[in-house]
Design a protein around this motif. Structure first.
Motif, mmCIF file in Angstrom:
data_model
loop_
_atom_site.group_PDB
_atom_site.id
_atom_site.type_symbol
_atom_site.label_atom_id
_atom_site.label_comp_id
_atom_site.label_asym_id
_atom_site.label_seq_id
_atom_site.Cartn_x
_atom_site.Cartn_y
_atom_site.Cartn_z
ATOM 1 N N LYS A 652 0.842 -1.204 0.000
ATOM 2 C CA LYS A 652 0.000 0.000 0.000
ATOM 3 C C LYS A 652 0.870 1.245 0.000
ATOM 4 O O LYS A 652 0.531 2.267 -0.560
ATOM 5 C CB LYS A 652 -0.905 0.020 1.231
ATOM 6 C CG LYS A 652 -1.960 -1.061 1.249
ATOM 7 C CD LYS A 652 -3.012 -0.723 2.330
ATOM 8 C CE LYS A 652 -3.853 -1.940 2.669
ATOM 9 N NZ LYS A 652 -3.178 -2.817 3.661
ATOM 10 N N GLY A 653 2.005 1.162 0.675
ATOM 11 C CA GLY A 653 2.883 2.325 0.778
ATOM 12 C C GLY A 653 3.836 2.464 -0.399
ATOM 13 O O GLY A 653 4.709 3.336 -0.386
ATOM 14 N N PRO A 655 3.725 3.849 -3.274
ATOM 15 C CA PRO A 655 3.946 5.170 -3.897
ATOM 16 C C PRO A 655 5.057 5.962 -3.222
ATOM 17 O O PRO A 655 5.747 6.749 -3.873
ATOM 18 C CB PRO A 655 2.577 5.853 -3.723
ATOM 19 C CG PRO A 655 1.593 4.737 -3.671
ATOM 20 C CD PRO A 655 2.304 3.606 -2.971
ATOM 21 N N LEU A 656 5.259 5.739 -1.922
ATOM 22 C CA LEU A 656 6.330 6.462 -1.230
ATOM 23 C C LEU A 656 7.699 6.079 -1.772
ATOM 24 O O LEU A 656 8.616 6.899 -1.796
ATOM 25 C CB LEU A 656 6.302 6.157 0.266
ATOM 26 C CG LEU A 656 5.241 6.889 1.063
ATOM 27 C CD1 LEU A 656 5.406 6.564 2.533
ATOM 28 C CD2 LEU A 656 5.378 8.390 0.840
ATOM 29 N N ALA A 660 6.288 9.418 -4.545
ATOM 30 C CA ALA A 660 5.113 10.225 -4.232
ATOM 31 C C ALA A 660 5.485 11.361 -3.283
ATOM 32 O O ALA A 660 6.518 11.330 -2.625
ATOM 33 C CB ALA A 660 4.039 9.341 -3.592
#
Lengths: 724, 724
Positions: A652-653, A655-656, A660
């Motif tokens: 879920k994370g 994109p970091l 992002a």
């Protein structure tokens, strides 16, 4: 563990269970409604072509047939014996079978290992008798097995008395650890008209356990799929092998695997232990082998229904057509949720469609309106133009009430045949208000029909996912398969089991062997050593206490960050004083001194050895993602770098990591390399490792690499028992 | 918008649709398979007790009855006219109805507003004729309506020709914006034996729209629930009112609401706009009013089946019993996933149970084994002991194949009656391998029966949730209900619509009016002003450019943090230079100067005015939680402080606020107060506000409060049209 099972010399496979030519029922009752009477009746009157013997020392006849006093008096040695006697007389019965040279026996009786110590001893006793004689046992506390094509009923299931659906060219297999649930599944399959080739329940698994039963089903070339119920595998490697075999043979498998909502009393000593529960380990295996997991019997049997048709899809591009705009929207939303692709209709095709059907709404879903439902020439044109334009792999057409009418269904089935002849690679599915009779007509023509349009979409997703899973199995090992300790890259990573829990320096050494980058570091035994070590680096350093007894060393004052080189001696002394006060009994071996790392994203990378299913590897973003959200990806170890990258992208994370919020994109290949390396290390040392966790793994920006800043290892509680 | 609908003076409600005594079919065909022939046949032969007239100027008789040349020649003015003429003759037909004084007309014809500009004009024309005459219109492009108890069929649905399930004391209502889907739902309901009282499809909604139709269904005291299909509400306030009415009347409602996977072309100008899509707004309404949302017709009809029984539960404590241990586990896992409570069996009760049934496994789920399935005296004892011990609100008993047998089902139903008589408050549900006939027998006895055990668990969850929703509706407004602008606390918050987008100082002023704390701040017009303002505070300050044109001011160099008071003048000048260069056209009004806030957790708190459904409020944790994970809670505004607290606790990131990872617990009451205040502000100014967002809201540790560090307001694109 049933690993001492069929692999041992002299032990037969499960052939006799499904292919016996001569069967005896021990304790056969005259009353066919009894446990021990029904199997005899089923075998005698159900159409079984082999020989059947009733053995009952107290009667001259059983159900009108001659009864035999014992196995020894039979005119031949039966391949298979169905044991209908209660628990108290079981040991004698099994001994008689073994003495006679029977290949396999089925035991219905309960009241054994599931009831306590005494029952466990009795069960172990009969298992030992069978093992010594090379005889296989199914049960106890099971409902037996059936080969429905051969009408070989080694069961007291009353469902077996019902008329079974026509088998045709092939059907599905059913395997269940629970007898009553196996019977429930069979009833539901019969109700739904699903052909069942073979059925087996394993009960207490004194000998034959779930995975071997599943594997035996796969021996049948007519098998179109397997559905089953699993509480827990006694033989993890065999389960893995059976699922891999099914995947390679393109036989779809669906299971209800319970145990998802509670975890056993596993020791939890790290994030890896806490987040990678037993269920996550099964999920990792299921994901790789393409197993479809169901949570309800209804959904499981729906999968069985799909499997039984042998339908396949070549991809996930779906064209939807509907006589109701509303149903089209419902199906489209379900398709998007399921990850299917709805390729759009081109402008040119839309114009052509509108010219042919003025009221049609030319998009995907195609709203063909009531007109399309009443004029099949129009419908066919619309579908063929849509398939041609979109290159769809699958088509779902919702017919509404049209599906109720005899003559329209006939015309529609002819239309499907005609379209199929022109496009043999496209899968056509139909939804509508089917009566059970109309649905049967579709089935008889080899067509998939659904009374609920969303079920049709779920089927499309299942077939697309199976296609991908089968293709994966056929590729040359993109993710490395199950751990192979003889592979050169793994044997080089084999390490001796440490005498005790390794301290961080030892952990760092292990990581270096595996190829996971660790920071340049020195070991300081005292304050002077810390001073010298710190001055050897350029810039501020971190000091970390070196002790095998402090997994949470920062809580004990055992970490000093951002120490100027000139302050290292003083910081060392202060840290030692703090730790000695807070953890007076810990063995202290000095401190690690390393340069401060800055500007990185924290990952947690771990591996755990599951006692049944073996090594798994885990990765997640450090901080809240792992600790608050439990956002981790888990796969069987070892994984390839490509699979490790896919793990990171599934977070879920993610994109970091990908840049992002204006952050610099991270060096994902470096993280993937570390995950793959740790997974290989865990696989190579699965015989003694409990878990290994890098927390944090400091990941720099693209091209800057990453390194393991901290690492902890736990040992398995006991050495894994050596098979055989 | 249909707000100019029934509220206007002289316009009737929907009574005539469901309660007409005299019905005319305009354009009635002699052929009962036609659009315009079927309604006449249904009305004449379906058992309707009122008067029915065929109007057809081209025929002397219709289906053997006298035909009338026009409405004027009828012996009476019909209450209801079913218009079976095509679109081209529609305007004349509606004009004739209006002239005759008809109360309501149903229009089947398509080819109107859904086809383009010309059709829209035609449709608007007929709506205007009807409105002027005070006549109600259903459709066009719909399938009409039915009152199945009165056998009043204003429809061409062919499902209406099928035998309908017995209505008994009451049934459900069906409402659909799509005609074909409404017909599909009706067919499925008939197949499942679900009694349907009333059925209505709204089609193009030239006049009567979805919410009014739903509301009209609720007028029927026999109604046990409603199922429906909604694409989008034309009249949001009426939908809200209808759902609140259903909740207060304890009538359960279930809908398929499509539109979840794509969002319209809404302008996105803030996190609130991006994260609170149209679907989130509907979800907020559905959550408050206890609406059950389904995604498949199958699931929707299953809810309808449950509703139709009128079953209620007093709570979520569930006792499970099963003749199969495996099914018990499957049900238990489903119950845990659904949030039901499985109260444990006490040690004393376990001992008593084991004394009665030695093989029984005395936990919850109770494994009563095959013994319990064959000896109902034992089963009854086990269930009664279990209910007594656990205080269960509901019991699910899985019978397996027992449910197939005539005599055992009879005995079991008697057993249920006996147990029910002793415990009238407990709800008993039964799962098993029911044949459709056996299921009907349960239904006839008012008992819930399920062929799939997981469906029984889903039903238990539905009933527990409905019970909670109904109880909530009965409480004195724990969450404030729909915005009431006359409430004193809201009227005090009414502000005039600003002339343009407010700058941050103006936003701060609005927050102050609402009671949301904002930091002590000063406005500096120039460098000297910045210097003076900064020196007025104790410690470092933040400078923020003041402009209505820069929603993302930090991207334009418009924010300077942690500025020492002595450096403020220089920082101001540098900031102004940067912004002038990067955003040369922005109006600059100086800068806000405020003390630096430290040691807080960042929240994002926003509100948005949905054009249909009105104001909603949103809250989430700042940073990755909102931006990467979209982890926000959305509720209709205004909310009470208690509801706002519940919003915060529902966040995935809530543990961070509650003190996870060794952080200080945050001042949740302060955050809740700010959310509630912002929600009131939004509700009070819903007529001109687009959205308002506080980002970040800086939340201190317990007792330390919080404050809005930054705020942005957007205006609604146009003023909301004034009803009437």
């Amino acid at each position: 563990m049933a690993q001492d099972g069929s692999g041992a010399p002299g032990r037969a496979g499960l052939g006799a269970l499904f292919d016996a030519q001569a069967v005896a029922v021990l304790g056969a009752s005259d009353d066919p409604s009894k446990f021990s009477g029904r199997p005899y009746q089923l075998l005698r009157q159900g159409g079984f072509a082999g020989r059947v013997y009733a053995v009952n020392p107290t009667r001259a006849t059983v159900q009108g047939d001659r009864a035999w006093p014992d196995l020894a008096s039979l005119p031949e040695v039966p391949d298979l014996v169905v044991i209908g006697v209660p628990a108290a007389r079981l040991a004698d019965a099994v001994r008689d079978c073994a003495a006679a040279g029977v290949k396999a026996a089925v035991i219905f009786a309960g009241g054994l290992a599931e009831t306590g110590e005494e029952g466990r001893a009795l069960e172990a006793g009969i298992a030992a008798i069978a093992r010594a004689a090379g005889m296989r046992l199914l049960g106890p506390n099971c409902m037996g097995a059936m080969n429905l094509r051969a009408r070989l009923y080694a069961t007291f299931s009353n469902t077996a008395e019902d008329p079974a659906p026509e088998l045709g060219d092939g059907g599905i297999g059913v395997v269940s650890q629970s007898g009553a649930l196996g019977n429930f599944m069979l009833t539901r399959a019969f109700d739904a008209g699903i052909p069942v080739e073979k059925w087996i329940t394993t009960g207490n698994e004194a000998d034959i356990e779930f995975a071997e039963a599943l594997d035996a089903l796969l021996d049948d070339p007519r098998l179109r799929g397997v559905v089953g119920y699993l509480e827990g595998a006694r033989d993890g490697p065999r389960l893995r092998a059976a699922l891999e075999r099914a995947q390679a043979a393109r036989v779809p498998v669906a299971l209800i695997k319970v145990g998802a909502t509670e975890e056993g009393g596993r020791a939890v000593r790290s994030h890896t232990d806490a987040l990678v529960g037993d269920d996550a380990v099964y999920e990792a295996l299921f994901r790789r082998t393409g197993l479809r997991r169901a949570h309800t019997v209804e959904d499981l049997l729906e999968l069985g229904r799909v499997f039984s048709t042998g339908a396949r899809s070549r991809g996930r591009r779906l064209l939807l057509a509907s006589i109701s705009g509303g149903v089209g929207v419902i199906m489209a939303e379900a398709a998007v949720r399921a990850g299917l692709t709805l390729p759009p209709i081109s402008a040119g095709c839309a114009a052509a469609l509108r010219a042919r059907l003025p009221f049609l709404s030319p998009s995907n879903p195609l709203d063909v309106t009531g007109q399309g439902g009443s004029d099949f020439a129009l419908l066919r044109d619309a579908l063929e133009m849509g398939v041609e334009d979109t290159g769809a792999d699958m088509v779902i057409c919702f017919l509404g009430r049209v599906a109720r009418h005899e003559e329209t269904v006939t015309a529609y089935l002819d239309l499907l045949d005609a379209m199929q002849a022109e496009r043999p690679d496209v899968l056509f599915l139909t939804a509508g208000m089917f009566t059970p009779e109309q649905e049967r007509r579709f089935r008889a023509r080899g067509r998939l029909a659904f009374a609920d349009p969303s079920r049709a979409v779920a089927c499309a997703e299942t077939l697309a996912a199976l296609n991908e899973s089968f293709a994966r199995a056929a590729e040359p090992a993109p993710a490395l398969p199950a751990p192979d300790l003889s592979a050169p890259d793994l044997s080089a990573l084999r390490l001796p089991r440490p005498a005790g829990t390794p301290d961080e320096a030892a952990c760092h050494a292990m990581l270096s062997v595996a190829g996971v980058p660790v920071p340049d570091h020195r070991i300081a035994k005292d304050a002077a050593g810390a001073d010298a070590a710190a001055r050897a680096f350029d810039g501020p350093v971190a000091l970390k206490i070196l002790s095998p007894d402090l997994p949470h060393k920062s809580d004990m004052g055992g970490v000093r960050l951002n120490v100027a080189p000139g302050d290292a001696a003083e910081a060392f002394a202060a840290m030692l004083a703090d730790v000695s006060r807070l953890a007076p009994h810990a063995t202290l071996r000095g401190a690690l001194v390393m340069p401060m790392a800055t500007g990185f994203e924290e990952l947690v990378i771990g591996a755990r050895i599951d006692p049944q299913l073996g090594p798994v590897v885990m990765a997640g973003l450090g901080g809240v993602f792992v600790e608050v959200l439990g956002d981790v990806a888990v796969r069987e170890a070892p994984v390839s770098e490509a699979s490790a990258l896919e793990m990171l992208r599934s977070l879920k994370g993610a994109p970091l990591l990908e840049g992002a919020r204006g952050r610099a994109p991270r060096d994902l290949p470096a993280a993937a390399a570390a995950i793959a390396a740790l997974s290989r290390l865990a696989a190579a040392n699965a015989d003694w490792l409990g878990s290994i966790e890098i927390n944090p793994f400091a990941l720099g920006p693209e091209g800057a690499g990453g390194q393991a800043l901290d690492c902890a290892v736990t040992l398995a509680d006991t050495q894994t028992e050596d098979p055989a």
